[in-house]
Design an enzyme around this catalytic site. Structure first.
Site, PDB file in Angstrom:
ATOM      1  N   LYS A   9     -39.263 -19.920 -34.860  1.00 21.27           N
ATOM      2  CA  LYS A   9     -39.983 -20.479 -35.753  1.00 21.27           C
ATOM      3  C   LYS A   9     -40.392 -19.702 -36.699  1.00 21.27           C
ATOM      4  O   LYS A   9     -40.611 -18.395 -36.776  1.00 21.27           O
ATOM      5  CB  LYS A   9     -40.684 -21.516 -35.841  1.00 21.27           C
ATOM      6  CG  LYS A   9     -40.507 -22.635 -34.542  1.00 21.27           C
ATOM      7  CD  LYS A   9     -41.225 -23.816 -34.227  1.00 21.27           C
ATOM      8  CE  LYS A   9     -40.671 -24.609 -33.625  1.00 21.27           C
ATOM      9  NZ  LYS A   9     -42.169 -26.102 -33.475  1.00 21.27           N
ATOM     10  N   TYR A  49     -34.586 -32.574 -36.705  1.00 24.98           N
ATOM     11  CA  TYR A  49     -35.682 -33.213 -36.048  1.00 24.98           C
ATOM     12  C   TYR A  49     -36.071 -34.743 -36.138  1.00 24.98           C
ATOM     13  O   TYR A  49     -36.710 -35.735 -36.898  1.00 24.98           O
ATOM     14  CB  TYR A  49     -36.887 -32.889 -36.105  1.00 24.98           C
ATOM     15  CG  TYR A  49     -37.490 -31.488 -36.090  1.00 24.98           C
ATOM     16  CD1 TYR A  49     -37.995 -30.785 -34.764  1.00 24.98           C
ATOM     17  CD2 TYR A  49     -37.439 -30.077 -36.763  1.00 24.98           C
ATOM     18  CE1 TYR A  49     -37.981 -30.304 -34.012  1.00 24.98           C
ATOM     19  CE2 TYR A  49     -38.251 -28.680 -35.562  1.00 24.98           C
ATOM     20  CZ  TYR A  49     -38.749 -28.876 -35.093  1.00 24.98           C
ATOM     21  OH  TYR A  49     -39.247 -28.027 -33.975  1.00 24.98           O
ATOM     22  N   PHE A  57     -46.420 -36.491 -39.972  1.00 28.40           N
ATOM     23  CA  PHE A  57     -45.746 -35.297 -40.193  1.00 28.40           C
ATOM     24  C   PHE A  57     -43.891 -34.483 -40.262  1.00 28.40           C
ATOM     25  O   PHE A  57     -43.982 -33.634 -40.419  1.00 28.40           O
ATOM     26  CB  PHE A  57     -46.647 -34.173 -38.817  1.00 28.40           C
ATOM     27  CG  PHE A  57     -45.554 -34.608 -37.664  1.00 28.40           C
ATOM     28  CD1 PHE A  57     -44.257 -33.377 -37.645  1.00 28.40           C
ATOM     29  CD2 PHE A  57     -46.555 -35.423 -36.950  1.00 28.40           C
ATOM     30  CE1 PHE A  57     -43.853 -34.309 -36.440  1.00 28.40           C
ATOM     31  CE2 PHE A  57     -45.993 -35.511 -35.576  1.00 28.40           C
ATOM     32  CZ  PHE A  57     -44.925 -34.545 -35.320  1.00 28.40           C
ATOM     33  N   ARG A  85     -39.573 -24.635 -21.539  1.00 22.53           N
ATOM     34  CA  ARG A  85     -41.051 -24.931 -21.925  1.00 22.53           C
ATOM     35  C   ARG A  85     -42.333 -25.031 -21.452  1.00 22.53           C
ATOM     36  O   ARG A  85     -43.682 -25.127 -22.102  1.00 22.53           O
ATOM     37  CB  ARG A  85     -40.827 -26.526 -21.454  1.00 22.53           C
ATOM     38  CG  ARG A  85     -39.816 -27.142 -22.310  1.00 22.53           C
ATOM     39  CD  ARG A  85     -40.150 -27.561 -23.734  1.00 22.53           C
ATOM     40  NE  ARG A  85     -41.571 -29.051 -23.760  1.00 22.53           N
ATOM     41  CZ  ARG A  85     -40.906 -29.444 -24.896  1.00 22.53           C
ATOM     42  NH1 ARG A  85     -40.219 -29.461 -26.379  1.00 22.53           N
ATOM     43  NH2 ARG A  85     -41.785 -30.225 -25.142  1.00 22.53           N
ATOM     44  N   THR A  91     -47.824 -27.923 -27.343  1.00 24.56           N
ATOM     45  CA  THR A  91     -47.092 -27.980 -28.367  1.00 24.56           C
ATOM     46  C   THR A  91     -48.669 -27.905 -29.926  1.00 24.56           C
ATOM     47  O   THR A  91     -47.981 -26.987 -30.457  1.00 24.56           O
ATOM     48  CB  THR A  91     -46.599 -29.543 -29.261  1.00 24.56           C
ATOM     49  OG1 THR A  91     -45.949 -30.591 -28.181  1.00 24.56           O
ATOM     50  CG2 THR A  91     -46.439 -30.161 -30.174  1.00 24.56           C
ATOM     51  N   ARG A 102     -47.612 -20.201 -26.915  1.00 21.67           N
ATOM     52  CA  ARG A 102     -47.876 -20.962 -28.005  1.00 21.67           C
ATOM     53  C   ARG A 102     -49.947 -20.150 -28.512  1.00 21.67           C
ATOM     54  O   ARG A 102     -50.241 -20.208 -29.172  1.00 21.67           O
ATOM     55  CB  ARG A 102     -47.728 -22.397 -27.793  1.00 21.67           C
ATOM     56  CG  ARG A 102     -46.942 -22.791 -28.656  1.00 21.67           C
ATOM     57  CD  ARG A 102     -46.458 -23.606 -28.410  1.00 21.67           C
ATOM     58  NE  ARG A 102     -45.212 -24.191 -28.974  1.00 21.67           N
ATOM     59  CZ  ARG A 102     -44.275 -25.584 -28.954  1.00 21.67           C
ATOM     60  NH1 ARG A 102     -44.521 -26.548 -27.744  1.00 21.67           N
ATOM     61  NH2 ARG A 102     -43.018 -26.143 -29.612  1.00 21.67           N
ATOM     62  N   ASN A 112     -46.603 -23.509 -34.700  1.00 19.22           N
ATOM     63  CA  ASN A 112     -46.090 -23.577 -33.047  1.00 19.22           C
ATOM     64  C   ASN A 112     -45.368 -22.309 -32.527  1.00 19.22           C
ATOM     65  O   ASN A 112     -45.074 -22.082 -31.703  1.00 19.22           O
ATOM     66  CB  ASN A 112     -46.799 -24.669 -32.029  1.00 19.22           C
ATOM     67  CG  ASN A 112     -45.242 -25.556 -32.734  1.00 19.22           C
ATOM     68  OD1 ASN A 112     -44.407 -25.492 -33.377  1.00 19.22           O
ATOM     69  ND2 ASN A 112     -45.638 -25.784 -31.994  1.00 19.22           N
ATOM     70  N   HIS A 115     -39.563 -23.278 -30.760  1.00 23.96           N
ATOM     71  CA  HIS A 115     -38.629 -24.482 -29.709  1.00 23.96           C
ATOM     72  C   HIS A 115     -37.769 -24.382 -29.031  1.00 23.96           C
ATOM     73  O   HIS A 115     -37.549 -23.285 -28.609  1.00 23.96           O
ATOM     74  CB  HIS A 115     -38.416 -25.090 -30.676  1.00 23.96           C
ATOM     75  CG  HIS A 115     -36.681 -26.142 -30.264  1.00 23.96           C
ATOM     76  ND1 HIS A 115     -37.544 -27.410 -30.501  1.00 23.96           N
ATOM     77  CD2 HIS A 115     -36.258 -25.812 -29.602  1.00 23.96           C
ATOM     78  CE1 HIS A 115     -36.571 -28.233 -29.973  1.00 23.96           C
ATOM     79  NE2 HIS A 115     -35.461 -27.013 -29.337  1.00 23.96           N
ATOM     80  N   GLU A 126     -27.708 -28.821 -28.869  1.00 21.22           N
ATOM     81  CA  GLU A 126     -28.107 -27.754 -29.519  1.00 21.22           C
ATOM     82  C   GLU A 126     -27.506 -26.902 -29.730  1.00 21.22           C
ATOM     83  O   GLU A 126     -27.495 -26.401 -30.748  1.00 21.22           O
ATOM     84  CB  GLU A 126     -30.009 -28.196 -29.240  1.00 21.22           C
ATOM     85  CG  GLU A 126     -30.523 -29.038 -29.670  1.00 21.22           C
ATOM     86  CD  GLU A 126     -31.848 -28.979 -29.155  1.00 21.22           C
ATOM     87  OE1 GLU A 126     -32.919 -27.972 -28.357  1.00 21.22           O
ATOM     88  OE2 GLU A 126     -32.948 -30.296 -29.022  1.00 21.22           O
TER      89      GLU A 126
HETATM   90  P1  ATP Z   1     -39.997 -28.552 -30.312  1.00 24.33           P
HETATM   91  O1  ATP Z   1     -39.582 -29.665 -30.378  1.00 24.33           O
HETATM   92  O2  ATP Z   1     -40.164 -27.648 -31.979  1.00 24.33           O
HETATM   93  O3  ATP Z   1     -39.953 -27.435 -29.125  1.00 24.33           O
HETATM   94  P2  ATP Z   1     -42.771 -30.136 -28.754  1.00 24.33           P
HETATM   95  O4  ATP Z   1     -41.384 -30.728 -27.804  1.00 24.33           O
HETATM   96  O5  ATP Z   1     -43.722 -28.873 -28.714  1.00 24.33           O
HETATM   97  O6  ATP Z   1     -41.844 -28.968 -29.844  1.00 24.33           O
HETATM   98  P3  ATP Z   1     -42.616 -32.567 -30.140  1.00 24.33           P
HETATM   99  O7  ATP Z   1     -43.601 -33.299 -30.186  1.00 24.33           O
HETATM  100  O8  ATP Z   1     -41.087 -32.079 -30.207  1.00 24.33           O
HETATM  101  O9  ATP Z   1     -42.780 -31.069 -29.557  1.00 24.33           O
HETATM  102  O10 ATP Z   1     -42.940 -31.915 -32.154  1.00 24.33           O
HETATM  103  C1  ATP Z   1     -41.496 -31.468 -33.182  1.00 24.33           C
HETATM  104  C2  ATP Z   1     -42.862 -30.029 -33.969  1.00 24.33           C
HETATM  105  O11 ATP Z   1     -43.543 -30.661 -35.164  1.00 24.33           O
HETATM  106  C3  ATP Z   1     -43.693 -29.281 -33.388  1.00 24.33           C
HETATM  107  O12 ATP Z   1     -43.222 -28.096 -32.374  1.00 24.33           O
HETATM  108  C4  ATP Z   1     -44.686 -29.504 -34.187  1.00 24.33           C
HETATM  109  O13 ATP Z   1     -43.873 -28.363 -35.341  1.00 24.33           O
HETATM  110  C5  ATP Z   1     -44.795 -30.373 -34.941  1.00 24.33           C
HETATM  111  N1  ATP Z   1     -45.126 -31.327 -35.144  1.00 24.33           N
HETATM  112  C6  ATP Z   1     -45.786 -32.127 -33.608  1.00 24.33           C
HETATM  113  N2  ATP Z   1     -46.592 -32.630 -33.924  1.00 24.33           N
HETATM  114  C7  ATP Z   1     -47.041 -32.387 -34.905  1.00 24.33           C
HETATM  115  C8  ATP Z   1     -48.222 -33.356 -35.475  1.00 24.33           C
HETATM  116  N3  ATP Z   1     -49.592 -33.557 -35.470  1.00 24.33           N
HETATM  117  N4  ATP Z   1     -48.987 -32.137 -37.173  1.00 24.33           N
HETATM  118  C9  ATP Z   1     -48.518 -31.750 -37.134  1.00 24.33           C
HETATM  119  N5  ATP Z   1     -46.925 -30.893 -36.632  1.00 24.33           N
HETATM  120  C10 ATP Z   1     -46.359 -31.568 -35.937  1.00 24.33           C
HETATM  121 MG    MG Z   2     -39.553 -31.373 -29.386  1.00 22.36          MG
END
Ligand code: ATP
Ligand code: MG
Length: 138
Positions: A9, A49, A57, A85, A91, A102, A112, A115, A126
């Site tokens: 990212k 997303y 967010f 993962r 996350t 992370r 973070n 992805h 994807e």
């Molecule tokens: P990713 O989908 O990016 O692999 P993830 O599956 O661990 O990450 P998700 O819950 O899908 O987490 O959230 C997607 C992305 O949105 C996170 O990686 C982060 O960049 C952002 N994000 C998630 N939760 C929050 C939050 N509470 N506040 C701000 N940003 C968030």
């Molecule tokens: Mg995710």
């Protein structure tokens, strides 16, 4: 053998730590079989997303994901989806295990660093969106 999709990212490309992240991926027996540096458009980030579009967010997330270049990757290995993962960590880096990408590199729950696909269906979708088949050499 399985493939998953990864994004390094903008917080990581900005800090010039894509090599350090790739090193962690490779040390965990995962192989980077395709990778390119691109700038996501607003539309691409929003589509990617889409499941989070009603979250508070979401707007910040799209701004962040388009704030600089990303490196998109195809990662291959045994059980690659679950394995990556695990290598990424939780996350929120505060909850991530020692040694995960992370824990080592993420700045906060939004910035973070990486992805990784969360299911086989999403991995295929994807990878297909960002890569042509002839760009992936396993
Ligand atoms: P990713 O989908 O990016 O692999 P993830 O599956 O661990 O990450 P998700 O819950 O899908 O987490 O959230 C997607 C992305 O949105 C996170 O990686 C982060 O960049 C952002 N994000 C998630 N939760 C929050 C939050 N509470 N506040 C701000 N940003 C968030
Ligand atoms: Mg995710």
């Amino acid at each position: 053998m399985q493939r998953t999709f990864s994004i390094i990212k903008p917080d990581a490309t900005k800090r010039n730590i894509t090599g350090s992240i790739n090193k962690i991926i490779e040390e965990n027996n995962l192989r980077i079989v395709a990778q390119k540096r691109i700038q996501l458009t607003n539309e691409q980030a929003e589509n990617f997303y889409d499941i989070h579009k009603d979250k508070p967010f979401f707007k910040d997330l799209i701004e962040y994901m388009t704030s600089g270049p990303v490196v998109v990757q195809v990662i291959q290995g045994d059980n690659a989806i679950t394995k990556y993962r695990e290598v990424m960590g939780a996350t929120n880096p505060d909850n991530a295990k020692e040694g995960t990408i992370r824990k080592i590199h993420a700045l906060n729950v939004q910035e973070n660093s990486v992805h990784g696909s969360d299911s086989e269906v999403n991995a295929v979708k994807e990878i297909d969106f960002f890569f042509n088949l002839n760009e992936i050499v396993g």
